[in-house]
Design a protein around this motif. Structure first.
Motif, short mmCIF file in Angstrom:
data_model
loop_
_atom_site.label_atom_id
_atom_site.label_comp_id
_atom_site.label_asym_id
_atom_site.label_seq_id
_atom_site.Cartn_x
_atom_site.Cartn_y
_atom_site.Cartn_z
N UNK A 47 0.83 -1.21 0.00
CA UNK A 47 0.00 0.00 0.00
C UNK A 47 0.86 1.26 0.00
N UNK A 48 2.17 1.06 0.10
CA UNK A 48 3.13 2.18 0.00
C UNK A 48 4.33 1.69 -0.81
N UNK A 49 5.15 2.63 -1.24
CA UNK A 49 6.45 2.27 -1.81
C UNK A 49 7.40 1.87 -0.69
N UNK A 50 8.19 0.83 -0.93
CA UNK A 50 9.26 0.48 0.01
C UNK A 50 10.56 0.40 -0.77
N UNK A 51 11.58 1.17 -0.48
CA UNK A 51 11.52 2.27 0.48
C UNK A 51 10.63 3.38 -0.05
N UNK A 52 10.14 4.24 0.85
CA UNK A 52 9.21 5.29 0.43
C UNK A 52 9.92 6.43 -0.31
N UNK A 53 11.23 6.46 -0.24
CA UNK A 53 12.00 7.55 -0.87
C UNK A 53 13.32 6.95 -1.33
N UNK A 89 17.04 11.84 9.22
CA UNK A 89 17.04 13.31 9.13
C UNK A 89 16.11 13.78 8.02
N UNK A 90 15.38 14.86 8.32
CA UNK A 90 14.68 15.55 7.24
C UNK A 90 15.53 16.76 6.89
N UNK A 91 15.99 16.80 5.68
CA UNK A 91 16.94 17.85 5.31
C UNK A 91 16.55 18.39 3.95
N UNK B 203 8.69 11.85 6.49
CA UNK B 203 9.14 11.62 5.10
C UNK B 203 10.52 10.97 4.99
N UNK B 204 11.24 10.87 6.10
CA UNK B 204 12.57 10.25 6.01
C UNK B 204 12.64 8.95 6.80
N UNK B 205 11.49 8.43 7.20
CA UNK B 205 11.48 7.20 8.01
C UNK B 205 10.94 6.00 7.25
#
Lengths: 401, 401
Positions: A47-53, A89-91, B203-205
């Protein structure tokens, strides 16, 4: 006393059971930490992308790959380190040509970067990062959805959950999963010669063995088993137990299936449902009874412990696994040399218990009553009904318990 | 960032673990119906004879064997039936020459009789029993103690209980058994990038995968595993968790063992105990950390799910099995043809996940981050560090999960 009029061959008994044992269809919901070895009841889509990013697959430096082309041990490329992104980290830091950002494994890949140079391929001198090996675009980067793309089918109805598949569920953030309900098995010893554990046997009684071995066998084959106290060999007592366990998918009596006084179970079964077979060409285990009351499977197993458990392994376990939607074990077999000559009985498919010693299969069979022949054993060998002996040194297939 | 200065070979890591993983010695008492797959902690001697009395092994007639000598299809011997003994009956009936007593399987052999003629070899006409086949003394009789003689050693310290061995205990009237306590394993995910299931990841987890896979792995290898919530990558948080799980035999952190920001666990371990190795020549799974705090084993596993579980299978599972006194699986291996050519990395012992299709081992490896490469797999193949590829069609040994 009525002797057995005819015995059915083992293979026929097996195919009859395959036909009558129907997979349980109901679902239950379990938390994933309790789902090991359960059978998943639904298809699971990501139901989501893995990894999401897009993330770094290494500890190192996020770079523009092109900046590293031509780098070598003696011709490093120099880049300016403009920041650091740790995992989590969110950067909003960006990487532009000539620049690099230190990243940890699992960190979000900074915007502008398209590759990661491993830390082992770099050196920091003053403010400059020296890169000793080129990377191509995407190198050491896990793209969003590269493990599981949103919408992809990742687990299928019928999959048996193991650590890896449980990990797939966790990766999607799924805490609970629908699995197939376990088949329920009621186990009851019968016979006036059987004494409950914890009681003092009379001089003509033995302790109940079979309900414990069969319960354990049912549970290791994916079922929920419930033991009932010893049932007397009377129409009334057996009938009363059957009334009590109507909700059970399977009822297994131990004892009560031989000829002699104990035709009672056959009569009860014939009255309430159907006797499907009585008497199988296997050794030990000949006096095995199978029938149905509505959709409920009813077994009468020989009272002698080793015979009872042999029938359990040879006939009941495959039926229970089918009901539990578990595959037949691929892995629990091995080929070994037989340590000594074994004589069998023509016309009876024989189950020979064995232990493995020095990579040889050593027979431990004593007699069909001997529970020690199963206690000492690690598995069994089957000798088909058309063989009357197997020579020492021949290769046999051992099915492990 | 500190890169790994040196990696130890997999075999060295394995032998170090074999040395440090000590079998748990404490006993706990369990009921036999809950004892499956537990390791027995004591030697068990039979405290009674099994069977406790000479009994009939067949439905038939108890006789004096000599009376049947010379019997044949066309020359039956005639005997007078003087009574019947069912299983469980207490009877003082005696068999004298020329007489027979009807007996059921499991019935006490009447005094004076020394053999049993199977019912199938007899016929009743009026008052006379016709016997068509001779029996020798002891035939179809189970002597007292023939299965287990009182005083005999029937189960040994270290035996793993399965249905047959549970049956041995039941046959002796034993309701509870001392088994080895299971090793306790505390599992904690670490890292700011890890999100608890049930929470919304930033968003980074990514969701926590490893604590679930490792917990499941520990339990299937005979341990009691407890999961702890995500631990921050700080000296204080990791120290606080270690304080909390002091009673645990093993602590497994997932994440926290790679280089980069996550040298923290190494520092904590060095301060409280000893770092024994950090970095192993396996792929995936290189950044594996092992150390001890007193007698407690502490592992830091790579954060990437497939790498984490691979190290779990290759290094942790054998150590846990040793602590649990469970044998290494004899049965969970098989030899298959490799379905396609696989390229490995020289100098790194590689674990390649595979699925079995048409009796071939099909690689399902994606990348070390990919949990799906473990979700789809049924087992793995090891490629030693001195090989750089394995050709399609070569026979490989698959270790099943």
């Amino acid at each position: 006393m009525r002797p057995f009029s005819s015995l059915i061959p083992l293979e026929d008994a097996r195919s009859v059971l395959r036909e009558h044992a129907k997979p349980v269809l109901q679902h239950v919901t379990v938390r994933i930490e309790n789902s090991a070895a359960r059978v998943i009841a639904v298809d699971v889509e990501a139901r989501i992308n893995v990894p999401p990013f897009a993330r770094s697959a290494m500890d190192g430096y996020a770079v523009v790959a092109e900046d590293t082309y031509g780098a070598g041990e003696f011709s490093p490329r120099s880049l300016k380190v403009v920041g650091v992104v740790r995992a989590g980290d969110e950067s909003d830091i960006k990487v532009s040509p000539g620049h690099a950002v230190e990243v940890a494994t699992g960190a979000v890949l900074p915007e502008g970067a398209d590759a990661v140079v491993k830390v082992e391929r770099t050196e920091i001198t003053d403010d400059a990062l020296k890169v000793f090996k080129p990377v191509h675009p995407q190198e050491n980067v896990s793209q969003a959805g590269s493990d599981m793309a949103s919408g992809a089918l990742v687990l299928k109805h019928g999959d048996v959950l193991h650590p890896g598949k449980i990990g797939v569920l966790a990766a999607l953030g799924i805490e609970e999963v629908e699995v197939l309900r376990k088949p329920t098995v009621a186990v009851a010893p019968t016979g006036n010669e059987v004494c409950e554990l914890g009681k003092e046997p009379t001089p003509s009684q033995v302790y109940d063995v079979n309900s414990y071995t069969i319960m354990s066998l049912a549970e290791r084959n994916g079922c929920d088993a419930t033991r009932h106290p010893v049932v007397e060999d009377t129409l009334e007592s057996i009938g009363a137990l059957l009334d009590k366990v109507k909700e059970s998918d399977v009822v297994i009596f131990s004892g009560g299936s031989s000829v002699g006084e104990r035709d009672i179970l056959v009569d009860v079964l014939a009255e309430r449902g159907d006797v499907i077979f009585h008497g199988v060409q296997i050794k030990p285990g000949k006096p095995t009874l199978f029938g149905k009351i509505g959709e409920q499977l009813v077994f009468g197993l020989p009272g002698y412990p080793a015979a009872c458990l042999t029938v359990g392994n040879a006939l009941i376990a495959p039926a229970l696994r089918k009901m539990a939607s578990l595959p037949e074990g691929k892995a629990n077999r091995g080929r070994f040399k037989l340590a000594k000559r074994v004589v069998s009985t023509l016309g009876r498919h024989q189950f020979l218990t064995v232990r493995i010693e020095n990579e040889m299969a050593v027979p431990v069979f004593k007699e069909s009553g001997a529970i020690t022949s199963l206690g000492d054993a690690e598995g069994y060998v089957e000798i088909p009904d058309n063989m009357d002996f197997v020579e020492k040194g021949e290769i046999v297939e051992v099915v492990f318990f």
